[in-house]
Motif scaffolding. Structure first.
Motif, PDB file in Angstrom:
ATOM      1  N   ALA A 177       0.820  -1.211   0.000  1.00  0.00           N
ATOM      2  CA  ALA A 177       0.000   0.000   0.000  1.00  0.00           C
ATOM      3  C   ALA A 177       0.858   1.266   0.000  1.00  0.00           C
ATOM      4  O   ALA A 177       2.019   1.255   0.408  1.00  0.00           O
ATOM      5  CB  ALA A 177      -0.923   0.012   1.220  1.00  0.00           C
ATOM      6  N   ASP A 227      -0.378  11.696  -5.254  1.00  0.00           N
ATOM      7  CA  ASP A 227      -1.528  11.275  -6.056  1.00  0.00           C
ATOM      8  C   ASP A 227      -1.585   9.765  -6.280  1.00  0.00           C
ATOM      9  O   ASP A 227      -2.443   9.273  -7.012  1.00  0.00           O
ATOM     10  CB  ASP A 227      -1.538  11.998  -7.404  1.00  0.00           C
ATOM     11  CG  ASP A 227      -0.300  11.706  -8.239  1.00  0.00           C
ATOM     12  OD1 ASP A 227       0.619  11.017  -7.745  1.00  0.00           O
ATOM     13  OD2 ASP A 227      -0.252  12.175  -9.398  1.00  0.00           O
ATOM     14  N   ASP A 228      -0.676   9.028  -5.613  1.00  0.00           N
ATOM     15  CA  ASP A 228      -0.648   7.575  -5.750  1.00  0.00           C
ATOM     16  C   ASP A 228      -1.117   6.866  -4.477  1.00  0.00           C
ATOM     17  O   ASP A 228      -0.950   5.648  -4.336  1.00  0.00           O
ATOM     18  CB  ASP A 228       0.756   7.097  -6.113  1.00  0.00           C
ATOM     19  CG  ASP A 228       1.820   7.570  -5.130  1.00  0.00           C
ATOM     20  OD1 ASP A 228       1.538   8.504  -4.354  1.00  0.00           O
ATOM     21  OD2 ASP A 228       2.937   7.010  -5.158  1.00  0.00           O
ATOM     22  N   THR A 278      -3.159   4.941  -1.626  1.00  0.00           N
ATOM     23  CA  THR A 278      -4.210   3.919  -1.595  1.00  0.00           C
ATOM     24  C   THR A 278      -4.881   3.851  -0.221  1.00  0.00           C
ATOM     25  O   THR A 278      -5.955   3.278  -0.092  1.00  0.00           O
ATOM     26  CB  THR A 278      -3.639   2.533  -1.940  1.00  0.00           C
ATOM     27  OG1 THR A 278      -2.655   2.147  -0.969  1.00  0.00           O
ATOM     28  CG2 THR A 278      -2.998   2.543  -3.325  1.00  0.00           C
ATOM     29  N   ALA A 297      -7.803   9.960  -5.919  1.00  0.00           N
ATOM     30  CA  ALA A 297      -6.770   8.925  -5.869  1.00  0.00           C
ATOM     31  C   ALA A 297      -7.299   7.665  -5.205  1.00  0.00           C
ATOM     32  O   ALA A 297      -7.004   6.540  -5.652  1.00  0.00           O
ATOM     33  CB  ALA A 297      -5.540   9.438  -5.127  1.00  0.00           C
ATOM     34  N   LEU A 298      -8.087   7.824  -4.141  1.00  0.00           N
ATOM     35  CA  LEU A 298      -8.636   6.656  -3.456  1.00  0.00           C
ATOM     36  C   LEU A 298      -9.657   5.934  -4.325  1.00  0.00           C
ATOM     37  O   LEU A 298      -9.717   4.699  -4.338  1.00  0.00           O
ATOM     38  CB  LEU A 298      -9.265   7.071  -2.123  1.00  0.00           C
ATOM     39  CG  LEU A 298      -8.306   7.556  -1.042  1.00  0.00           C
ATOM     40  CD1 LEU A 298      -9.071   7.994   0.202  1.00  0.00           C
ATOM     41  CD2 LEU A 298      -7.294   6.470  -0.684  1.00  0.00           C
ATOM     42  N   ALA A 322      -9.623   5.848  -7.588  1.00  0.00           N
ATOM     43  CA  ALA A 322      -8.873   5.203  -8.666  1.00  0.00           C
ATOM     44  C   ALA A 322      -8.214   3.905  -8.201  1.00  0.00           C
ATOM     45  O   ALA A 322      -8.090   2.952  -8.983  1.00  0.00           O
ATOM     46  CB  ALA A 322      -7.819   6.159  -9.218  1.00  0.00           C
ATOM     47  N   SER A 323      -7.820   3.864  -6.941  1.00  0.00           N
ATOM     48  CA  SER A 323      -7.103   2.691  -6.428  1.00  0.00           C
ATOM     49  C   SER A 323      -8.005   1.713  -5.692  1.00  0.00           C
ATOM     50  O   SER A 323      -7.550   0.644  -5.276  1.00  0.00           O
ATOM     51  CB  SER A 323      -5.980   3.139  -5.491  1.00  0.00           C
ATOM     52  OG  SER A 323      -6.510   3.767  -4.334  1.00  0.00           O
ATOM     53  N   GLY A 379      -9.277   2.413  -2.759  1.00  0.00           N
ATOM     54  CA  GLY A 379      -8.542   2.516  -1.509  1.00  0.00           C
ATOM     55  C   GLY A 379      -9.392   2.609  -0.257  1.00  0.00           C
ATOM     56  O   GLY A 379     -10.600   2.363  -0.266  1.00  0.00           O
ATOM     57  N   ASP A 398     -16.427   2.422  -4.207  1.00  0.00           N
ATOM     58  CA  ASP A 398     -15.043   2.638  -4.649  1.00  0.00           C
ATOM     59  C   ASP A 398     -14.059   2.742  -3.494  1.00  0.00           C
ATOM     60  O   ASP A 398     -12.916   2.284  -3.585  1.00  0.00           O
ATOM     61  CB  ASP A 398     -14.946   3.909  -5.500  1.00  0.00           C
ATOM     62  CG  ASP A 398     -15.827   3.848  -6.728  1.00  0.00           C
ATOM     63  OD1 ASP A 398     -15.940   2.755  -7.313  1.00  0.00           O
ATOM     64  OD2 ASP A 398     -16.405   4.883  -7.086  1.00  0.00           O
TER      65      ASP A 398
END
Length: 232
Positions: free
Chosen positions: A7, A70-71, A73, A115-116, A118-119, A121, A160
């Motif tokens: 993570a 921006d990465d 999770t 970001a969350l 997209a992942s 998260g 999501d």
């Protein structure tokens, strides 16, 4: 189920009592990277930890941090404050407390939600048993407000993003140093938080007190506040 292995974790208030444990324990559980966010970031002596300047009360600071990290999770909304303010009279100080504990937490969530999403998260809001008890005055009010906002976030961000909340009594941290009451080991609190995240829990109760108070919400209000009971 969510996992910390691999993570990318962001911890707000990373320099604080719980924050330090959130950083170290994320790495112990296999996180690939941890953004250690604070108003005055420090060097952690570990290449896996990225110091990140973040003032949750500043929209510009939150936006800038989200652009860098921006990465992510996993976001741990841990930054918080206590200034002894009251909802009865000391309103400027109470408003200041809301800026950190409520509006600041919402700003972080809003900025990192893309970001969350997209992942797929996880978001953890660090609350308190005082989100269910008014004895903490303005502090309780900020945590109660964030608790309700957390419920809204669960609905709006699902499926999501998994949104969890952490409830605990007093922990042995600098924020509670003047409190004369039994205190939890912050390492145990964070361990419970990460266990709950990896188990996919929505509400993580770190101690017996939090469980008792949560269960008591369905009882008459005099049960939570015995001072309201009339004497013969």
């Amino acid at each position: 189920m969510p996992t910390l292995t691999g993570a990318v974790v962001l911890v707000t208030g990373a320099n604080g009592g719980l924050g330090t444990h959130f950083v170290h324990q994320a790495l112990e559980r296999g996180a690939a990277k941890v953004y250690a966010a604070a108003r005055r970031p420090k060097d952690w002596g570990d290449d896996r930890v990225v110091p990140l300047e973040l003032d949750v009360t500043s929209a510009e600071s939150v936006t800038a941090a989200a652009a860098i990290a921006d990465d992510v999770t996993v976001v741990i909304n841990n930054a918080g404050a206590s200034n002894g303010s009251s909802v009865l009279g000391d309103l400027p100080a109470a408003r200041e407390l809301f800026e950190t504990n409520f509006w600041g937490a919402l700003a972080v969530t809003n900025a990192f939600s893309p970001a969350l999403r997209a992942s797929g998260g996880t978001l953890l809001n660090v609350l308190s048993v005082l989100s269910w008890l008014g004895i903490g005055d303005a502090y309780s009010a900020t945590k109660a407000a964030l608790w309700q906002a957390t419920n809204t976030q669960r609905i709006k961000l699902a499926p999501d993003v998994h949104v969890a909340s952490l409830h605990l009594g007093y922990a042995d941290t600098p924020m509670a140093e003047r409190v004369d009451a039994p205190k939890l080991d912050p390492a145990d609190v964070v361990r419970s938080a990460y266990d709950g995240i990896e188990a996919g829990e929505f509400e993580i109760l770190a101690d017996e007190l939090s469980g008792q108070v949560k269960a008591g919400l369905a009882a008459p209000i005099e049960t939570l506040y015995p001072q309201l009971r009339r004497t013969a």
